[in-house]
Design a protein around this motif. Structure first.
Motif: not given
Length: 100
Positions: A7-33
């Motif tokens: 299965a693939t867990l889907i999460g989001y990392e919140v950060g900032q771009d070069d000019i300070g705008n909020s960003t959200s990057e999708k992070v996928e983690t493959i696991i066994f279940c």
């Protein structure tokens, strides 16, 4: 315990771009279940809250980091509840994502 499924867990990392705008990057983690059926009591209790649990996946607790989505067998699910069985097993109670 047989972790025979992937299965693939889907999460989001919140950060900032070069000019300070909020960003959200999708992070996928493959696991066994392990795939399990929804218990009847779980189904009826969730239905009273307007939820529709359709799948229980058992994962290793150290691989789960409060993600709210998971993809299993090419279907996107929302994780509606977790239950720690013991130090080696964590149940993810899932419902199909609406619109997905």
């Amino acid at each position: 315990m047989a972790f025979d499924y992937e299965a693939t867990l889907i999460g989001y990392e919140v950060g900032q771009d070069d000019i300070g705008n909020s960003t959200s990057e999708k992070v996928e983690t493959i696991i066994f279940c392990e795939k399990r059926s929804i218990r009847q009591s779980e189904f009826y209790a969730a239905a009273q809250s307007g939820l529709k649990p359709e799948l229980t996946l058992v994962v290793r607790p150290y691989e789960y980091n409060d993600q709210k989505e998971i993809v299993f067998e090419e279907v996107s699910y929302r994780i509606i509840r977790t239950f720690e069985i013991d130090s080696e097993e964590l149940e993810l109670i899932c419902e199909v994502q609406s619109g997905g």
